[in-house]
Motif scaffolding. Structure first.
Motif, PDB file in Angstrom:
ATOM      1  N   ALA A  76       0.836  -1.197   0.000  1.00  0.00           N
ATOM      2  CA  ALA A  76       0.000   0.000   0.000  1.00  0.00           C
ATOM      3  C   ALA A  76       0.874   1.253   0.000  1.00  0.00           C
ATOM      4  O   ALA A  76       1.954   1.274   0.587  1.00  0.00           O
ATOM      5  CB  ALA A  76      -0.920  -0.006   1.211  1.00  0.00           C
ATOM      6  N   SER A  77       0.416   2.292  -0.663  1.00  0.00           N
ATOM      7  CA  SER A  77       1.109   3.580  -0.805  1.00  0.00           C
ATOM      8  C   SER A  77       2.389   3.472  -1.624  1.00  0.00           C
ATOM      9  O   SER A  77       3.245   4.350  -1.555  1.00  0.00           O
ATOM     10  CB  SER A  77       1.403   4.211   0.558  1.00  0.00           C
ATOM     11  OG  SER A  77       0.197   4.449   1.245  1.00  0.00           O
ATOM     12  N   ASN A  78       2.543   2.393  -2.376  1.00  0.00           N
ATOM     13  CA  ASN A  78       3.653   2.247  -3.311  1.00  0.00           C
ATOM     14  C   ASN A  78       3.087   2.318  -4.720  1.00  0.00           C
ATOM     15  O   ASN A  78       1.982   1.845  -4.974  1.00  0.00           O
ATOM     16  CB  ASN A  78       4.388   0.924  -3.107  1.00  0.00           C
ATOM     17  CG  ASN A  78       5.153   0.897  -1.803  1.00  0.00           C
ATOM     18  OD1 ASN A  78       5.335   1.905  -1.149  1.00  0.00           O
ATOM     19  ND2 ASN A  78       5.612  -0.274  -1.437  1.00  0.00           N
ATOM     20  N   TYR A  79       3.873   2.892  -5.643  1.00  0.00           N
ATOM     21  CA  TYR A  79       3.385   3.140  -6.987  1.00  0.00           C
ATOM     22  C   TYR A  79       4.471   2.829  -8.002  1.00  0.00           C
ATOM     23  O   TYR A  79       5.652   3.004  -7.735  1.00  0.00           O
ATOM     24  CB  TYR A  79       2.961   4.610  -7.158  1.00  0.00           C
ATOM     25  CG  TYR A  79       1.955   5.037  -6.131  1.00  0.00           C
ATOM     26  CD1 TYR A  79       0.603   4.804  -6.324  1.00  0.00           C
ATOM     27  CD2 TYR A  79       2.362   5.634  -4.941  1.00  0.00           C
ATOM     28  CE1 TYR A  79      -0.329   5.168  -5.371  1.00  0.00           C
ATOM     29  CE2 TYR A  79       1.436   6.002  -3.976  1.00  0.00           C
ATOM     30  CZ  TYR A  79       0.094   5.768  -4.196  1.00  0.00           C
ATOM     31  OH  TYR A  79      -0.823   6.115  -3.249  1.00  0.00           O
ATOM     32  N   ILE A  80       4.056   2.420  -9.200  1.00  0.00           N
ATOM     33  CA  ILE A  80       4.995   2.253 -10.293  1.00  0.00           C
ATOM     34  C   ILE A  80       5.436   3.621 -10.792  1.00  0.00           C
ATOM     35  O   ILE A  80       6.619   3.912 -10.860  1.00  0.00           O
ATOM     36  CB  ILE A  80       4.374   1.434 -11.453  1.00  0.00           C
ATOM     37  CG1 ILE A  80       4.031   0.016 -10.992  1.00  0.00           C
ATOM     38  CG2 ILE A  80       5.305   1.410 -12.669  1.00  0.00           C
ATOM     39  CD1 ILE A  80       5.215  -0.848 -10.616  1.00  0.00           C
ATOM     40  N   TYR A  81       4.498   4.466 -11.143  1.00  0.00           N
ATOM     41  CA  TYR A  81       4.807   5.787 -11.686  1.00  0.00           C
ATOM     42  C   TYR A  81       4.270   6.870 -10.763  1.00  0.00           C
ATOM     43  O   TYR A  81       3.126   6.819 -10.338  1.00  0.00           O
ATOM     44  CB  TYR A  81       4.147   5.991 -13.054  1.00  0.00           C
ATOM     45  CG  TYR A  81       4.573   5.023 -14.122  1.00  0.00           C
ATOM     46  CD1 TYR A  81       5.826   5.125 -14.715  1.00  0.00           C
ATOM     47  CD2 TYR A  81       3.713   4.021 -14.556  1.00  0.00           C
ATOM     48  CE1 TYR A  81       6.216   4.240 -15.715  1.00  0.00           C
ATOM     49  CE2 TYR A  81       4.097   3.139 -15.556  1.00  0.00           C
ATOM     50  CZ  TYR A  81       5.349   3.251 -16.129  1.00  0.00           C
ATOM     51  OH  TYR A  81       5.718   2.382 -17.115  1.00  0.00           O
ATOM     52  N   CYS A  82       5.096   7.869 -10.503  1.00  0.00           N
ATOM     53  CA  CYS A  82       4.665   9.077  -9.815  1.00  0.00           C
ATOM     54  C   CYS A  82       5.219  10.241 -10.615  1.00  0.00           C
ATOM     55  O   CYS A  82       6.422  10.297 -10.891  1.00  0.00           O
ATOM     56  CB  CYS A  82       5.199   9.116  -8.381  1.00  0.00           C
ATOM     57  SG  CYS A  82       4.771  10.639  -7.502  1.00  0.00           S
ATOM     58  N   SER A  83       4.344  11.147 -11.032  1.00  0.00           N
ATOM     59  CA  SER A  83       4.837  12.310 -11.773  1.00  0.00           C
ATOM     60  C   SER A  83       3.996  13.520 -11.431  1.00  0.00           C
ATOM     61  O   SER A  83       2.805  13.419 -11.177  1.00  0.00           O
ATOM     62  CB  SER A  83       4.819  12.059 -13.281  1.00  0.00           C
ATOM     63  OG  SER A  83       3.502  11.928 -13.750  1.00  0.00           O
ATOM     64  N   THR A  84       4.658  14.662 -11.420  1.00  0.00           N
ATOM     65  CA  THR A  84       3.961  15.905 -11.145  1.00  0.00           C
ATOM     66  C   THR A  84       3.336  16.413 -12.431  1.00  0.00           C
ATOM     67  O   THR A  84       3.754  16.041 -13.529  1.00  0.00           O
ATOM     68  CB  THR A  84       4.929  16.960 -10.578  1.00  0.00           C
ATOM     69  OG1 THR A  84       6.015  17.113 -11.480  1.00  0.00           O
ATOM     70  CG2 THR A  84       5.469  16.537  -9.216  1.00  0.00           C
ATOM     71  N   SER A  85       2.351  17.234 -12.304  1.00  0.00           N
ATOM     72  CA  SER A  85       1.626  17.772 -13.452  1.00  0.00           C
ATOM     73  C   SER A  85       2.574  18.549 -14.352  1.00  0.00           C
ATOM     74  O   SER A  85       3.430  19.290 -13.887  1.00  0.00           O
ATOM     75  CB  SER A  85       0.497  18.671 -12.960  1.00  0.00           C
ATOM     76  OG  SER A  85      -0.191  19.216 -14.049  1.00  0.00           O
ATOM     77  N   GLY A  86       2.430  18.354 -15.649  1.00  0.00           N
ATOM     78  CA  GLY A  86       3.233  19.084 -16.606  1.00  0.00           C
ATOM     79  C   GLY A  86       4.497  18.365 -17.050  1.00  0.00           C
ATOM     80  O   GLY A  86       5.146  18.792 -17.991  1.00  0.00           O
TER      81      GLY A  86
END
Length: 182
Positions: free
Chosen positions: A27-37
């Motif tokens: 939980a709370s782990n992700y493959i992709y994390c990206s900020t807007s833009g």
């Protein structure tokens, strides 16, 4: 990129991810994390999520969470040709990320190939068709594998008899157009 809080955390700029194995567990782990833009392009990868992990996360109010690969593909257009499931490593817990193959898997302990696997990873010959494969020893299916050893002499070998790998819509699936599903 295996077993991190974020396999990919894009904060600034652009990134292209191809022929890679991305795994996130918990939980709370992700493959992709990206900020807007930011510009992220990803395809021909293997995505493995388990134990409450999700495919993507975009911070904001409210944050966007992509719980399944199919939702990620639909909403972002990324990973359309990627595989969602277990990559079938020989032993990831000991750091051996060679793909299982009935056609032959490299064993670093003996620096040679072994023919002891009873299963074959779906990632063999699943890389981007435009990617170079010529450093993979024959039989190589004339297409690179996905993963750490893609296009290298340690790449797991292709099976020599034709076989059909059936991929399902287990994570919610995504099918467009007229398709017969039996």
């Amino acid at each position: 990129l295996w077993s991190n809080t974020y396999a990919i955390n894009l904060v600034l700029g652009s990134l292209t991810v191809r022929n890679s194995i991305l795994g996130s567990m918990g939980a709370s782990n992700y493959i992709y994390c990206s900020t807007s833009g930011e510009t992220l392009e990803s395809d021909y990868n293997s995505i493995f999520i388990t134990n409450g992990a999700a495919t993507g996360y975009e911070p904001g109010e409210p944050p966007r969470i992509y719980h399944t690969v199919s939702r990620w593909v639909r909403d972002t257009g990324n990973d359309e040709h990627s595989y969602a499931g277990d990559p079938l490593f020989y032993n990831a817990s000991t750091g051996d990320f060679h793909l299982l193959s009935r056609g032959g898997r490299f064993n670093p302990a003996i620096t040679n190939f072994v023919l002891t696997d009873t299963r074959t990873s779906p990632l063999i010959d699943l890389g981007n068709p435009a990617s170079v494969y010529t450093n993979e020893l024959p039989p190589n299916g004339k297409r690179c594998n996905i993963g750490l050893y893609a296009n290298s002499p340690e790449a797991s070998k292709s099976v020599t008899n034709s076989e059909l790998v059936v991929l399902s819509l287990n994570d919610g699936g995504r099918v467009e157009g007229a398709k017969a599903l039996n």
